[in-house]
Design an enzyme around this catalytic site. Structure first.
Site, PDB file in Angstrom:
ATOM      1  N   ASN A  11       0.905  -1.218  -0.061  1.00 17.54           N
ATOM      2  CA  ASN A  11       0.112  -0.064   0.095  1.00 17.54           C
ATOM      3  C   ASN A  11       0.778   1.305   0.119  1.00 17.54           C
ATOM      4  OD1 ASN A  11      -1.702   2.127   0.403  1.00 17.54           O
ATOM      5  ND2 ASN A  11      -2.072   1.485   2.591  1.00 17.54           N
ATOM      6  N   TRP A  12       1.086   1.819  -1.411  1.00 18.13           N
ATOM      7  CA  TRP A  12       1.849   3.012  -1.224  1.00 18.13           C
ATOM      8  C   TRP A  12       1.401   4.108  -0.688  1.00 18.13           C
ATOM      9  CZ3 TRP A  12       4.710   2.293  -6.998  1.00 18.13           C
ATOM     10  CH2 TRP A  12       5.520   0.927  -6.656  1.00 18.13           C
ATOM     11  N   LYS A  13      -0.055   4.125  -0.357  1.00 17.27           N
ATOM     12  CA  LYS A  13      -0.466   5.590  -0.100  1.00 17.27           C
ATOM     13  C   LYS A  13      -0.244   6.697  -0.774  1.00 17.27           C
ATOM     14  CE  LYS A  13      -0.114   3.530   4.655  1.00 17.27           C
ATOM     15  NZ  LYS A  13      -0.176   3.464   6.145  1.00 17.27           N
ATOM     16  N   HIS A  92      -9.382   0.960   5.208  1.00 18.28           N
ATOM     17  CA  HIS A  92      -8.243   1.129   5.986  1.00 18.28           C
ATOM     18  C   HIS A  92      -8.495   2.157   6.873  1.00 18.28           C
ATOM     19  CE1 HIS A  92      -4.103   2.615   6.368  1.00 18.28           C
ATOM     20  NE2 HIS A  92      -3.728   1.424   5.964  1.00 18.28           N
ATOM     21  N   GLU A  94      -6.631   4.558   7.774  1.00 17.06           N
ATOM     22  CA  GLU A  94      -6.641   6.079   7.513  1.00 17.06           C
ATOM     23  C   GLU A  94      -7.741   6.471   6.776  1.00 17.06           C
ATOM     24  OE1 GLU A  94      -2.823   5.555   5.505  1.00 17.06           O
ATOM     25  OE2 GLU A  94      -1.915   4.971   7.224  1.00 17.06           O
ATOM     26  N   GLU A 163      -5.367  -5.230  10.579  1.00 11.37           N
ATOM     27  CA  GLU A 163      -4.496  -3.905  10.878  1.00 11.37           C
ATOM     28  C   GLU A 163      -4.817  -3.407  12.153  1.00 11.37           C
ATOM     29  OE1 GLU A 163      -2.393  -2.947   6.903  1.00 11.37           O
ATOM     30  OE2 GLU A 163      -4.036  -1.553   7.203  1.00 11.37           O
ATOM     31  N   GLY A 169       2.309   2.259  11.162  1.00 14.94           N
ATOM     32  CA  GLY A 169       3.210   3.245  10.993  1.00 14.94           C
ATOM     33  C   GLY A 169       3.815   3.596  12.392  1.00 14.94           C
ATOM     34  N   SER A 206       3.325  -2.108  10.582  1.00 13.15           N
ATOM     35  CA  SER A 206       4.764  -1.797  10.977  1.00 13.15           C
ATOM     36  C   SER A 206       5.474  -3.335  10.787  1.00 13.15           C
ATOM     37  CB  SER A 206       4.840  -1.557  12.568  1.00 13.15           C
ATOM     38  OG  SER A 206       4.562  -0.443  12.719  1.00 13.15           O
TER      39      SER A 206
HETATM   40  P1  PGA Z   1       2.821   0.257   7.850  1.00 12.69           P
HETATM   41  O1  PGA Z   1       1.212   0.385   7.284  1.00 12.69           O
HETATM   42  O2  PGA Z   1       3.188  -0.841   7.203  1.00 12.69           O
HETATM   43  O3  PGA Z   1       3.515   1.519   7.358  1.00 12.69           O
HETATM   44  O4  PGA Z   1       2.534   0.155   9.257  1.00 12.69           O
HETATM   45  C1  PGA Z   1       0.541  -0.542   6.974  1.00 12.69           C
HETATM   46  C2  PGA Z   1      -0.869  -0.049   6.373  1.00 12.69           C
HETATM   47  O5  PGA Z   1      -1.319   1.105   6.679  1.00 12.69           O
HETATM   48  O6  PGA Z   1      -1.502  -0.715   5.416  1.00 12.69           O
END
Ligand code: PGA
Length: 241
Positions: A11-13, A92, A94, A163, A169, A206
């Site tokens: 997931n490159w966001k 997700h 976010e 998640e 993160g 993470s």
């Molecule tokens: P992260 O993000 O690996 O940077 O913790 C995972 C995600 O948001 O899917």
């Protein structure tokens, strides 16, 4: 190659412009890889990446919760399918947090993704406070019930990524024991709601070179959903070795 045919979903966001994306994928040298590598770049880079790498599994990070109409700035599931998108991340944390997406909206999005014949990668997970209060089970139950409400009778490929919000993160990944317990619970719950799905289970939050082997050696883990570490070429190369 110890963990053959696991799923590595990147997931490159909101990272990597087009030339950075292409450069990364050229250097990754996917032809040699025997793993299932799925990449979710920014919307605007999907078409040129698909043109350059037609066999790569390409995903979107979001989709509209309506099928079409006056929704300025939104992109429909049908539009994504039409340009060759293979899978779509939905729910997700976010999106739930920054964009206030509700469980009901996520259910609509997931149904539209399935209808468009893309693979949904549904993210679920509790916050730190919810875990501390012993609410993890309750939160996952609600997220899964509402996300799957409109597709109960369907048969389709479904990826669920556990998640935990506190692990994303944060450099505080969930332990192997937590992942194992929660994924088993998710599996039972999902199969009781949508018995006809072909279910794959991912862990995300993470994931790094230091902990990936632990997760991938867990029976119920089919793969990982990776954010930060998927942006680093060397790290990602080592993941998929
Ligand atoms: P992260 O993000 O690996 O940077 O913790 C995972 C995600 O948001 O899917």
């Amino acid at each position: 190659m110890r963990f053959l045919k696991k799923y590595f979903v990147a997931n490159w966001k909101m990272n990597k412009n087009l030339s950075e994306s292409l450069d990364f994928l050229i250097k990754l040298n996917l032809i040699d890889s025997k793993q299932n590598i799925w990449i979710a770049p920014a919307f605007c880079n999907i078409v040129p990446i698909k043109e350059r790498f037609p066999k790569l599994m390409i995903g979107a990070q979001n989709v509209a919760y309506k099928s079409h109409g006056a929704y300025t700035g939104e992109v429909s599931a049908e539009m994504l399918c039409d340009i060759g998108v293979d899978f779509c991340i939905v729910g997700h944390s976010e999106r739930r947090g920054y964009f206030h997406e509700t469980d009901e909206e996520i259910g609509h999005k997931l149904a539209l993704i399935v209808e468009a014949e893309m693979v949904p990668v549904l993210c679920v997970g509790e916050t730190f406070e919810q875990r501390e209060k012993g609410l993890t089970h309750h939160i996952l139950d609600r997220q899964l019930n509402l996300a799957l409400e409109l597709v109960k009778k369907k048969s389709f490929d479904l990826f669920i990524a556990y998640e935990p919000v506190w692990a994303i993160g944060s450099s505080k990944p969930a332990t192997k024991e937590i992942v194992e317990n929660v994924l088993k619970e998710i599996q039972q719950k999902v199969l009781s709601i949508v018995p006809r799905v072909n279910l794959k289970l991912l862990y995300g939050g993470s994931v790094t070179l230091d902990n990936i082997d632990e997760y991938l050696s867990t029976d119920c883990v089919d793969g990982v959903l990776v954010g930060g570490a998927s942006l680093e070429l060397k790290t990602f190369q080592n993941f998929i070795k």
